[in-house]
Design a protein around this motif. Structure first.
Motif, PDB file in Angstrom:
ATOM      1  N   ASP A 489     -25.322  10.424  -5.294  1.00 34.71           N
ATOM      2  CA  ASP A 489     -26.263  11.533  -5.111  1.00 34.71           C
ATOM      3  C   ASP A 489     -26.124  12.461  -6.309  1.00 34.71           C
ATOM      4  O   ASP A 489     -25.107  13.162  -6.445  1.00 34.71           O
ATOM      5  N   VAL A 491     -27.510  15.264  -7.155  1.00 37.53           N
ATOM      6  CA  VAL A 491     -27.421  16.699  -6.860  1.00 37.53           C
ATOM      7  C   VAL A 491     -26.005  17.037  -6.386  1.00 37.53           C
ATOM      8  O   VAL A 491     -25.390  18.021  -6.840  1.00 37.53           O
ATOM      9  N   ALA A 492     -25.487  16.187  -5.506  1.00 40.95           N
ATOM     10  CA  ALA A 492     -24.144  16.466  -4.972  1.00 40.95           C
ATOM     11  C   ALA A 492     -23.095  16.391  -6.079  1.00 40.95           C
ATOM     12  O   ALA A 492     -22.169  17.222  -6.125  1.00 40.95           O
ATOM     13  N   LEU A 493     -23.244  15.401  -6.975  1.00 45.24           N
ATOM     14  CA  LEU A 493     -22.251  15.307  -8.051  1.00 45.24           C
ATOM     15  C   LEU A 493     -22.390  16.496  -8.997  1.00 45.24           C
ATOM     16  O   LEU A 493     -21.399  17.017  -9.527  1.00 45.24           O
ATOM     17  N   VAL A 495     -23.362  19.516  -8.121  1.00 46.49           N
ATOM     18  CA  VAL A 495     -22.752  20.665  -7.432  1.00 46.49           C
ATOM     19  C   VAL A 495     -21.233  20.590  -7.532  1.00 46.49           C
ATOM     20  O   VAL A 495     -20.549  21.594  -7.826  1.00 46.49           O
ATOM     21  N   ALA A 496     -20.702  19.387  -7.315  1.00 49.08           N
ATOM     22  CA  ALA A 496     -19.245  19.222  -7.353  1.00 49.08           C
ATOM     23  C   ALA A 496     -18.701  19.552  -8.742  1.00 49.08           C
ATOM     24  O   ALA A 496     -17.707  20.291  -8.882  1.00 49.08           O
ATOM     25  N   PHE A 497     -19.352  19.024  -9.771  1.00 48.80           N
ATOM     26  CA  PHE A 497     -18.909  19.304 -11.147  1.00 48.80           C
ATOM     27  C   PHE A 497     -19.008  20.799 -11.424  1.00 48.80           C
ATOM     28  O   PHE A 497     -18.115  21.393 -12.053  1.00 48.80           O
ATOM     29  N   LEU A 499     -19.009  23.452  -9.343  1.00 45.46           N
ATOM     30  CA  LEU A 499     -18.045  24.280  -8.625  1.00 45.46           C
ATOM     31  C   LEU A 499     -16.630  24.080  -9.160  1.00 45.46           C
ATOM     32  O   LEU A 499     -15.919  25.055  -9.447  1.00 45.46           O
ATOM     33  N   VAL A 500     -16.248  22.841  -9.327  1.00 46.31           N
ATOM     34  CA  VAL A 500     -14.871  22.570  -9.771  1.00 46.31           C
ATOM     35  C   VAL A 500     -14.691  22.975 -11.227  1.00 46.31           C
ATOM     36  O   VAL A 500     -13.680  23.614 -11.592  1.00 46.31           O
ATOM     37  N   SER A 504     -12.375  26.040 -12.462  1.00 44.14           N
ATOM     38  CA  SER A 504     -11.251  25.708 -13.339  1.00 44.14           C
ATOM     39  C   SER A 504     -11.217  26.663 -14.528  1.00 44.14           C
ATOM     40  O   SER A 504     -10.151  27.157 -14.925  1.00 44.14           O
ATOM     41  N   ALA A 508      -8.305  29.240 -15.376  1.00 42.36           N
ATOM     42  CA  ALA A 508      -7.611  29.119 -16.665  1.00 42.36           C
ATOM     43  C   ALA A 508      -7.598  30.466 -17.370  1.00 42.36           C
ATOM     44  O   ALA A 508      -6.579  30.882 -17.961  1.00 42.36           O
ATOM     45  N   THR A 509      -8.727  31.169 -17.319  1.00 44.06           N
ATOM     46  CA  THR A 509      -8.815  32.480 -17.958  1.00 44.06           C
ATOM     47  C   THR A 509      -7.904  33.479 -17.239  1.00 44.06           C
ATOM     48  O   THR A 509      -7.139  34.230 -17.859  1.00 44.06           O
TER      49      THR A 509
ATOM     50  N   VAL B  95     -15.843  18.073  -2.697  1.00 44.67           N
ATOM     51  CA  VAL B  95     -17.091  18.847  -2.752  1.00 44.67           C
ATOM     52  C   VAL B  95     -18.289  17.896  -2.757  1.00 44.67           C
ATOM     53  O   VAL B  95     -19.271  18.107  -2.040  1.00 44.67           O
ATOM     54  N   TYR B  96     -18.201  16.812  -3.544  1.00 43.47           N
ATOM     55  CA  TYR B  96     -19.307  15.844  -3.611  1.00 43.47           C
ATOM     56  C   TYR B  96     -19.607  15.294  -2.214  1.00 43.47           C
ATOM     57  O   TYR B  96     -20.761  15.258  -1.772  1.00 43.47           O
TER      58      TYR B  96
END
Lengths: 592, 106
Positions: A489, A491-493, A495-497, A499-500, A504, A508-509, B95-96
């Motif tokens: 999917d 869109v889902a990938l 969103v996951a990328f 958010l993560v 991150s 890190a900052t 999340v995915y």
């Protein structure tokens, strides 16, 4: 009525159910098209019948009948075209090598053109194949052979004919078999694409065994006894008139009748005669006839194939069977080879009407032209002619069959089974399944015999007694394959990328800001070249979180899209290979 | 041709199927990639040598205490990056899987 696979299996099922029956057969042999003919000890098959079924009940019945005489044989078949052999099923590299550079370029260009601009409607076989494989490949590997087989232009052959065969294919099972082979009893065996079952003495052995077992069960098979009249009262068949070998017609009564006679012949036997529109529909059905020229060659090995498809347009032979490769016991002398040259004809045409001597000479000449034998190598031979071998699926057959079916099914105690009985391109296992269901209907069950070969698993799913239990909680190979071809999917990938990735960067900052010591922020702040407004500060961390999201989601979206594209391409390539191997052989059904 | 065949229905079903990520597997794969990547990058700088070896890569010590651009640092870096990669991979997959199928209503 009829002692082919459908009729004999129906009788066998009736015997199993404790019913009595009589089988009437017009010819002197059992098995119909699936018989074995013998000439001076050389046995041969009418068309080459591989025994393969998706229906476990049919497979079990075959094994029960023949036991050790039911051989498992290796399969090899190739296409002969333009003086060269091509692997069958076609393999891209082998085909391109055989065709040469120029022809391969034409095939490729034609394929691309068909993808860009396909026929909007797939009404006939030519359009159906061209849309999938390109016009040039159609012309080389489909057109000549298909027209040899059916005797009509591919533009007049209904696309249903190909679609019906393709729709029965189980894509996941085909992939599973290709990957794992077929499993029986936990043991992996080679797929039946590579091996097949065959009776030791040819297919007729199976039906002779059926006849003998029926006789043991008290059911007679009366040979040389055509049904010439079917008497009825408009609702039920009351009796059939059977003409015995002495020419006398006698009436046979029964509770129920199962017919595997050609449907067109059956309606002409009805007494009183049916309405004219029914007779017109019967007359409109077309059949393809067939003749085999058997050549006995004084050579131990002519070629290693079970059969060869002859696509070359310069000869009229369509297929060449090598019977000793089907079973070594098909020839009485292992130092010789019997070849069956198959000509697809129409009754009354020049080949059908030619004398046996003329046909033997033609066969020898064509074999020499193809380079398969040397002139003068043929020691003996014979010819067998077969009427109504194949029902023709022309543009109007469906409408005519529907008309006939509606009328004949109006007789409550008459059921039609078999290839010609239903004017359907059944394999022998389909005919057998229809016979079994017809017999069960006689015993009071309620099955649709016309559903066989429409719903491939009909017999299994309706009876339920052959279903095998499946382990719960463990995914089947089919399920795993289905998930292997599942799409990501995007869109889902994305969103996951997003958010993560953004989180991150924020973390890190923040980690740097919370640490005292050397100023490392400038290095991380270089990301500001890509993320507008980002710097190593609390405000910058928030800006970075927001800025990173679209970039990261875009990467995730594109990654999923790219994977899906590759999975889809891989899946379509496998599908095409399956479709190609089926569509290439117009007689796949007859092979079984 | 009007009736939808079993094969067509099967094709539609396969295309409609949404792949799920197995978070544990993704965590292991991303962790191994990240760990190996950092270890190789570190060792590459060590092998190349020079006056100020890996001055920028060494900044990772702010995230990975004890990490240095050295052979030993490569092993330390591997451990940290593998652990962080595993967390990132697991979170991405989690999340995915939460969102997969929502956009197409499946």
């Amino acid at each position: 009525m009829g002692a082919g696979p459908a009729g004999l299996t129906a009788a066998w099922e009736l015997a199993r159910l404790g019913r009595s029956a009589v089988v009437f057969e017009s010819s002197p042999w059992v098995g119909g098209l699936s018989r074995t003919v013998s000439y001076k000890g050389y046995r041969f098959d009418i068309g080459g019948h591989r025994f393969f079924s998706k229906l476990p009940e049919i497979e079990a019945l075959w094994s029960e009948m023949l036991g050790e005489d039911f051989l498992e044989r290796p399969r090899m078949s190739r296409i002969h075209y333009n003086g060269k052999f091509f692997d069958y099923p076609l393999r891209p590299l082998n085909a391109l090598r055989g065709l040469g550079v120029w022809e391969s370029m034409r095939v490729t260009a034609s394929y691309v053109a068909s993808r860009i601009s396909p026929y909007p409607e797939e009404e006939n076989f030519a359009q159906w194949v061209s849309n999938r494989f390109g016009r040039r490949l159609f012309e080389i590997f489909f057109e000549t052979y298909t027209e040899k087989v059916w005797g009509i232009p591919c533009s007049e052959i209904s696309a249903d004919w190909a679609a019906q065969r393709i729709k029965d294919l189980d894509f996941l099972k085909a992939v599973k078999n290709a990957l794992l082979g077929q499993r029986r009893g936990g043991e992996v065996v080679t797929t039946l694409i590579d091996r097949f079952h065959y009776p030791r003495h040819g297919p007729g052995m199976m039906w002779e065994r059926f006849r003998d077992r029926l006789e043991d069960a008290g059911i007679r098979t009366v040979m040389n006894s055509p049904v010439v009249r079917v008497r009825h009262d408009g609702n039920r068949v009351s009796s059939v008139g059977v003409r015995s070998s002495d020419g006398v017609e006698r009436d046979e009564t029964a509770e129920s009748f199962i017919s595997s006679m050609a449907i067109s012949a059956l309606v002409r036997c009805l007494d009183p005669a049916p309405p004219q529109r029914i007779l017109d529909a019967a007359d409109a059905l077309r059949y393809r006839d067939f003749l085999t020229v058997v050549l006995i060659v004084g050579r131990e090995q002519v070629f290693p194939d079970n059969w060869i498809y002859i696509h070359s347009p310069d000869v009229r032979v369509g297929r060449v069977q090598n019977f000793k490769q089907w079973s070594p016991e098909m020839v009485p002398d292992s130092g010789k080879t019997s070849l069956g040259l198959e000509y697809f004809v129409n009754e009354g045409d020049d080949l059908w009407s030619a004398t046996d001597e003329e046909l033997l000479a033609l066969g020898e000449r064509e074999m020499a032209t193809l380079g398969l034998i040397e002139p003068g190598e043929v020691e003996d031979g014979t010819v067998v002619r077969v009427r109504k071998a194949y029902p023709v699926y022309d543009g109007s057959y469906r409408e005519h069959v529907a008309t006939l079916r509606e009328y004949v099914c109006g007789f409550a105690n008459l059921q039609l089974v078999g290839r010609n009985g239903q004017h359907r391109y059944n394999n022998q296992d389909h005919s057998m399944a229809a016979g079994i269901l017809a017999a069960r209907n006689v015993a009071g069950e309620d099955h649709d015999v016309w559903a066989v070969n429409v719903e491939q698993e009909y017999l299994e799913s309706k009876t339920g007694d052959r279903l095998t239990p499946e382990a719960i909680g463990r995914p089947s190979v089919e399920e795993m394959l289905r998930s292997a071809f599942a799409r990501y999917d995007p869109v889902a990938l994305g969103v996951a990328f997003a958010l993560v990735g953004a989180s991150s960067l924020f973390l890190a900052t923040a980690a740097l800001l919370l640490q005292p010591g050397e100023p490392v922020g400038p290095t991380l702040s270089l990301l500001g070249n890509y993320l507008l407004g980002f710097e190593a500060s609390w405000g910058g961390a928030v800006i970075g979180f927001v800025d990173a999201e679209p970039t990261q989601s875009g990467i995730g979206y594109l990654l999923a899209g790219a994977i899906n594209l590759l999975v889809g391409w891989h899946e379509s390539m496998i599908r095409k290979r399956i479709e190609l191997s089926v569509a290439l052989d117009p007689l796949t059904g007859a092979d079984r | 041709m009007s009736e939808r065949s079993a094969t067509e229905a099967e094709a539609v079903a396969i295309r409609a199927a949404v792949a799920r990520l197995r978070a544990g597997i993704v965590a292991i794969v991303v962790g191994l990639f990240a760990g190996t990547g950092l270890a190789v990058a570190t060792l590459w700088l060590v092998v190349r040598g020079g006056s100020n070896v890996g001055q920028h890569l060494a900044l990772l010590r702010f995230y990975f205490p004890g990490y240095t651009v050295s052979v030993l640092g490569a092993f330390v870096g591997f451990s940290y990056a593998a652990a962080l990669g595993a967390v990132v991979g697991w979170c991405t997959a989690w999340v995915y899987n939460r969102f997969a199928g929502y956009s197409s209503g499946r």
